[in-house]
Structures are given as structure tokens and as C-alpha cells.
Design an enzyme around this catalytic site. Structure first.
Site, PDB file in Angstrom:
ATOM      1  N   ARG A  65     -18.840 -36.472 156.186  1.00 23.20           N
ATOM      2  CA  ARG A  65     -17.394 -36.609 155.664  1.00 23.20           C
ATOM      3  C   ARG A  65     -16.650 -35.326 155.485  1.00 23.20           C
ATOM      4  O   ARG A  65     -16.033 -35.102 154.581  1.00 23.20           O
ATOM      5  CB  ARG A  65     -17.411 -37.269 154.301  1.00 23.20           C
ATOM      6  CG  ARG A  65     -18.188 -38.638 154.384  1.00 23.20           C
ATOM      7  CD  ARG A  65     -17.061 -39.442 154.988  1.00 23.20           C
ATOM      8  NE  ARG A  65     -17.493 -40.953 155.067  1.00 23.20           N
ATOM      9  CZ  ARG A  65     -18.393 -41.615 155.604  1.00 23.20           C
ATOM     10  NH1 ARG A  65     -19.066 -40.844 156.611  1.00 23.20           N
ATOM     11  NH2 ARG A  65     -18.507 -42.938 155.459  1.00 23.20           N
ATOM     12  N   SER A 120     -14.892 -46.348 150.435  1.00 20.47           N
ATOM     13  CA  SER A 120     -16.065 -45.691 149.546  1.00 20.47           C
ATOM     14  C   SER A 120     -15.090 -44.867 148.590  1.00 20.47           C
ATOM     15  O   SER A 120     -14.372 -44.115 149.401  1.00 20.47           O
ATOM     16  CB  SER A 120     -16.967 -45.179 150.097  1.00 20.47           C
ATOM     17  OG  SER A 120     -17.850 -45.814 150.949  1.00 20.47           O
ATOM     18  N   GLU A 160     -14.023 -39.414 147.539  1.00 18.90           N
ATOM     19  CA  GLU A 160     -13.718 -39.223 148.767  1.00 18.90           C
ATOM     20  C   GLU A 160     -12.253 -39.249 149.430  1.00 18.90           C
ATOM     21  O   GLU A 160     -11.869 -38.460 150.379  1.00 18.90           O
ATOM     22  CB  GLU A 160     -14.593 -40.344 149.800  1.00 18.90           C
ATOM     23  CG  GLU A 160     -14.560 -40.283 151.148  1.00 18.90           C
ATOM     24  CD  GLU A 160     -14.871 -41.257 151.864  1.00 18.90           C
ATOM     25  OE1 GLU A 160     -14.016 -42.098 152.153  1.00 18.90           O
ATOM     26  OE2 GLU A 160     -16.099 -41.733 152.117  1.00 18.90           O
TER      27      GLU A 160
HETATM   28  N1  EPU Z   1     -26.003 -50.450 146.553  1.00 24.90           N
HETATM   29  C1  EPU Z   1     -26.048 -50.734 145.179  1.00 24.90           C
HETATM   30  N2  EPU Z   1     -25.194 -51.693 144.735  1.00 24.90           N
HETATM   31  C2  EPU Z   1     -23.851 -51.984 145.476  1.00 24.90           C
HETATM   32  C3  EPU Z   1     -24.155 -51.654 147.079  1.00 24.90           C
HETATM   33  C4  EPU Z   1     -24.814 -50.967 147.518  1.00 24.90           C
HETATM   34  O1  EPU Z   1     -26.911 -50.407 144.504  1.00 24.90           O
HETATM   35  O2  EPU Z   1     -23.119 -52.818 145.165  1.00 24.90           O
HETATM   36  C5  EPU Z   1     -26.778 -49.627 147.106  1.00 24.90           C
HETATM   37  C6  EPU Z   1     -28.122 -50.164 147.852  1.00 24.90           C
HETATM   38  O3  EPU Z   1     -29.157 -49.751 147.614  1.00 24.90           O
HETATM   39  C7  EPU Z   1     -27.537 -50.008 149.168  1.00 24.90           C
HETATM   40  C8  EPU Z   1     -27.261 -48.567 149.191  1.00 24.90           C
HETATM   41  O4  EPU Z   1     -26.295 -48.578 147.789  1.00 24.90           O
HETATM   42  O5  EPU Z   1     -29.099 -49.746 150.061  1.00 24.90           O
HETATM   43  C9  EPU Z   1     -26.188 -48.130 150.276  1.00 24.90           C
HETATM   44  O6  EPU Z   1     -25.251 -49.061 150.451  1.00 24.90           O
HETATM   45  P1  EPU Z   1     -24.617 -49.108 151.811  1.00 24.90           P
HETATM   46  O7  EPU Z   1     -25.353 -49.271 152.856  1.00 24.90           O
HETATM   47  O8  EPU Z   1     -23.326 -50.453 151.723  1.00 24.90           O
HETATM   48  O9  EPU Z   1     -24.085 -47.719 152.264  1.00 24.90           O
HETATM   49  P2  EPU Z   1     -22.942 -46.680 151.161  1.00 24.90           P
HETATM   50  O10 EPU Z   1     -23.936 -45.565 151.401  1.00 24.90           O
HETATM   51  O11 EPU Z   1     -22.398 -47.177 150.041  1.00 24.90           O
HETATM   52  C10 EPU Z   1     -21.985 -45.607 153.337  1.00 24.90           C
HETATM   53  C11 EPU Z   1     -20.428 -45.171 153.582  1.00 24.90           C
HETATM   54  C12 EPU Z   1     -19.572 -46.069 154.189  1.00 24.90           C
HETATM   55  C13 EPU Z   1     -20.149 -46.866 155.141  1.00 24.90           C
HETATM   56  C14 EPU Z   1     -21.402 -47.492 154.893  1.00 24.90           C
HETATM   57  C15 EPU Z   1     -22.442 -48.049 155.992  1.00 24.90           C
HETATM   58  C16 EPU Z   1     -20.239 -43.196 152.171  1.00 24.90           C
HETATM   59  C17 EPU Z   1     -19.470 -42.603 150.951  1.00 24.90           C
HETATM   60  N3  EPU Z   1     -19.984 -44.498 152.512  1.00 24.90           N
HETATM   61  O12 EPU Z   1     -21.760 -46.256 152.307  1.00 24.90           O
HETATM   62  O13 EPU Z   1     -18.324 -45.811 154.507  1.00 24.90           O
HETATM   63  O14 EPU Z   1     -19.455 -48.065 155.723  1.00 24.90           O
HETATM   64  O15 EPU Z   1     -22.402 -46.404 154.395  1.00 24.90           O
HETATM   65  O16 EPU Z   1     -22.810 -47.021 157.023  1.00 24.90           O
HETATM   66  O17 EPU Z   1     -20.730 -42.414 152.859  1.00 24.90           O
HETATM   67  C18 EPU Z   1     -16.287 -44.906 153.485  1.00 24.90           C
HETATM   68  O18 EPU Z   1     -16.664 -43.756 153.955  1.00 24.90           O
HETATM   69  O19 EPU Z   1     -15.133 -45.467 153.197  1.00 24.90           O
HETATM   70  C19 EPU Z   1     -17.072 -46.027 153.916  1.00 24.90           C
HETATM   71  C20 EPU Z   1     -17.033 -47.296 153.674  1.00 24.90           C
END
Ligand code: EPU
Length: 356
Positions: A171, A253, A348
Site C-alpha cells: 500500500r 479497508s 489507509e
Molecule cells: N477478520 C476478523 N474479523 C473480520 C474480518 C476479518 O477477525 O470481521 C480476520 C480474519 O482472521 C481474516 C483476516 O482478518 O483471516 C484477514 O481478513 P481478509 O482476508 O478479509 O483481509 P484483510 O487483511 O482484512 C486485505 C486488504 C483488502 C483486500 C483483502 C483481500 C488491507 C488493509 N486490506 O484485507 O483490501 O481486499 O485483503 O486481499 O491490506 C483495501 O485495501 O481497501 C482492501 C479492501
């Protein structure tokens, strides 16, 4: 250049549906109009906001006392593909900054341009993607960007940065590091051509596709699976204004995933080791486990804003929220995570006229 129109509410130009009026609003339909509008504002010493899709932007309720330049340039130009030449096997595609990102992904999938299929369903414009090196489901734009053409507001000229010069990280890019300097004009992508995706590099996506991580599957299948996953998280814009889905009234995010020393990762939290020995953990997990569940809506904010009911990392406007409400919610979350885990969450989106 089109005449600047009357007061424009920035709430009508952000996916959070928040933000007060712009002192001046210019729609730049050509690259020249874009450069002229920014240069004129710079020469007059007026603040400039270059607006793409408004999907990563938090604007103050007071609005913006400067010139908002909405990038509305169009054009996708592909070099001729030479499928018979094995030494080449790819295509260079030059895309205007104002093109809608997901339209580009859809046409890439249709035309057999490989490398952005996992980035389906992300709101916003093409020109915004290099700035924070947009990424999801195991891909990031840095992997397919060949170069970025910008207007350099300091040198007052057009420059082209090869990908290696863009300073891409998680990012992150040189454009984000020096935010008032570059206006992205166009992005050049180098795509491999084919019918199968890049190797699936995200466990959640592999599970959705019912394949092993590393497998290649049809581009269209990847796009459909990613769209389904994103929908489940409220991360695809919902186009029906008559039946709004407020979970999608967000900036995606709201915090980046913290990268910390391995010893700082709480037991049980996701941990992705980084090349430099540090570990990336999950902001969504930290928020959840600090006591803020999906849908968390502080009573003091009257239910006007809340965490998304589908994902803890999206802060949402329930329809009547203000930016001040959203900022209050963001502070509560950040402070709660800091208190519980001693980890500092960093926002972000671009914050305009507001501070956490
Ligand atoms: N989780 C929770 N509670 C929730 C949702 C998720 O505890 O309500 C935990 C779970 O353990 C899950 C982990 O968070 O395994 C990761 O969640 P997720 O796979 O949804 O990915 P993320 O790290 O939250 C990132 C990017 C997203 C992107 C997704 C998929 C960032 C800040 N965010 O989210 O990007 O779509 O991975 O690759 O890097 C964005 O940048 O705006 C964005 C949406």
C-alpha cells in the site's frame, strides 16, 4: 477547460457519501485540461484535490477550500499482441488515469490479459491504483505496472517512472510518499496473455475456487470468485440507489494491516512473515479481538456510523453520518486496539481536512 460549476458537495463524489462542498470543482475530460487545471491552481497558490473515484477518501464536513479536479480522462490503448511470438507473449496497455479500474479488469479478463483478475471489484479509477499500490487476493498492481506517466507539479513537466522507480511497497509508492507532487496521467501495464490466471496466491481465494494455492484457473472463474468473496465482505459497490447497502458506504479497508516485530503479534492472530523478518498481522482481527465486532455502532454516535456488518475493517456511513462521526468511530477503534495490543493502527484512506 469547462467552466467551474457552482458548489459541488464532495459527499456526492465519495464512496463514503461524506464530505462538504468544494470551493471550486473542475471536470477534466482531457489530459491537457487536467494539467491546465492543476497548474492554474498551483500558480494561484490554491490547494488542489485530484479526485478519482473517491473510494479511498475521507473529506471534512467543512469541505475543501480549494480546487477539486475530477479526473475524467478516457482511453485504453493496447499494442498489437503477437500470440505467435513465444519470446514476447504479452501485451503493453496504456490506460488513461480516469478510466474505471474494474472496467479495465473486466476487459482484461475478457481479452486474456493475465495479472489483474484477482483485483476484480475494487472501486476507483486506474490513476489511483499506483498511488497506494492497490492489492487484493494475492495480487497487487505493482506486479503488472510497466510505468506510470505523471504531471510533476514541482518540475512542471510530464515524467515517466518505470515500475522499478515507483518505490512500490505494501500500500505504498513514491507517489504516496510525496502526495502533493505527482498527478497520474496514465498507467502502462504489461500483461502476459493467456486464458489461465496467475497462480492463485491467497488461501481464501483458493478455498473459494476449490483448488490448491498455486493453481492456475480460468480468468473468468477467478473474477467471479473474487467478486463473490468481496460481495460477502460488503466490498463491492452496490449500484441501486433506491435500495442502498450501507455496508458498502465505506472507503474499503480503513486501516492498513500493521507490520510489526514477530514478538508483537498477539497469540492466535494471522501472521504473514515479511522478507525483512517482520510480520504483517491483520487489522481486522485486532479490531475484532479488541472488542469491536462486525456492526459495532457506538451509542454516542446515534447509529449514524458503524463498522460494516460484514467486515470489521470497513468503517461505514449508515446514511445520515457525518465525517465527524466517522472520525470519532475511527479514533475509538484505534485507541481500543492500542490499549489492548499496543499496536498503532494507521489509516489507509487519504484524509482531507481531518485528523485522527
Ligand atoms: N477478520 C476478523 N474479523 C473480520 C474480518 C476479518 O477477525 O470481521 C480476520 C480474519 O482472521 C481474516 C483476516 O482478518 O483471516 C484477514 O481478513 P481478509 O482476508 O478479509 O483481509 P484483510 O487483511 O482484512 C486485505 C486488504 C483488502 C483486500 C483483502 C483481500 C488491507 C488493509 N486490506 O484485507 O483490501 O481486499 O485483503 O486481499 O491490506 C483495501 O485495501 O481497501 C482492501 C479492501
Amino acid at each position: 477547460m469547462p467552466e467551474p460549476s457552482g458548489p459541488v458537495r464532495l459527499a456526492d463524489h465519495t464512496t463514503l457519501h461524506l464530505g462538504g462542498p468544494a470551493a471550486e470543482f473542475v471536470l477534466a475530460a482531457s489530459e491537457q485540461q487536467l494539467i491546465d487545471a492543476v497548474s492554474a491552481a498551483d500558480a494561484a497558490g490554491r490547494p488542489v484535490l485530484v479526485l478519482g473515484g473517491g473510494s479511498n477518501l475521507v473529506v471534512a464536513d467543512e469541505g475543501f477550500d480549494g480546487v477539486v479536479v475530477k479526473v475524467a480522462t478516457a482511453g485504453v490503448g493496447a499494442d498489437i499482441e503477437d500470440a505467435d511470438d513465444p519470446s514476447c507473449g504479452g501485451v503493453l496497455v496504456e490506460v488513461a488515469a480516469g478510466e474505471v479500474w474494474d472496467d479495465l479488469v473486466a476487459s482484461a479478463v475478457e481479452r486474456g490479459w493475465v495479472g489483474v483478475e484477482a483485483l476484480s471489484g475494487i472501486p476507483g479509477s486506474v490513476g489511483a491504483t499506483p498511488i497506494q499500490n492497490v492489492g487484493a487476493y494475492g495480487q497487487e498492481v505493482a506486479q503488472t505496472i510497466a510505468s506510470v506517466r505523471v504531471w510533476d507539479r514541482r518540475l512542471r513537466g510530464v515524467r515517466t517512472f518505470a515500475a522499478a522507480e515507483c518505490g512500490f511497497g505494501y500500500r505504498w509508492s513514491r507517489f504516496k510518499a510525496d502526495p502533493a507532487r505527482h498527478v497520474v496521467l496514465s498507467v502502462r501495464f504489461q500483461f502476459r496473455t493467456g486464458t489461465l490466471s496467475a497462480p492463485i496466491a491467497y488461501d481464501q481465494l483458493a478455498r473459494e475456487l476449490e483448488v490448491e494455492p498455486g493453481a492456475r484457473v480460468g480468468l473468468g472463474r477467478v473474477r467471479r470468485a473474487v467478486l463473490a468473496l468481496r460481495r460477502g465482505k460488503g466490498m463491492v459497490l452496490y449500484p441501486d440507489p433506491a435500495r442502498p447497502d450501507h455496508d458498502t458506504w465505506s472507503a474499503g479497508s480503513f486501516f492498513t494491516n500493521p507490520v510489526v516485530e514477530p514478538s508483537r503479534v498477539p497469540p492466535g492472530a494471522p501472521a504473514y512473515p515479511q522478507p525483512d523478518g517482520s510480520v504483517k498481522t491483520s487489522a481486522a482481527w485486532l479490531i475484532d479481538h479488541a472488542g469491536f465486532a462486525k456492526g459495532h455502532a457506538p451509542a454516542a454516535l446515534g447509529g449514524r456510523v458503524s463498522l460494516s456488518t460484514k467486515h470489521t475493517l470497513a468503517l461505514t456511513n449508515r446514511g445520515t453520518g457525518t465525517t465527524a462521526d466517522l472520525v470519532a468511530l475511527a479514533r475509538e477503534i484505534r485507541d481500543g486496539v492500542r490499549e489492548r495490543y499496543r499496536i498503532e493502527l494507521v489509516p489507509e484512506p487519504v484524509l482531507l481536512g481531518v485528523e485522527l
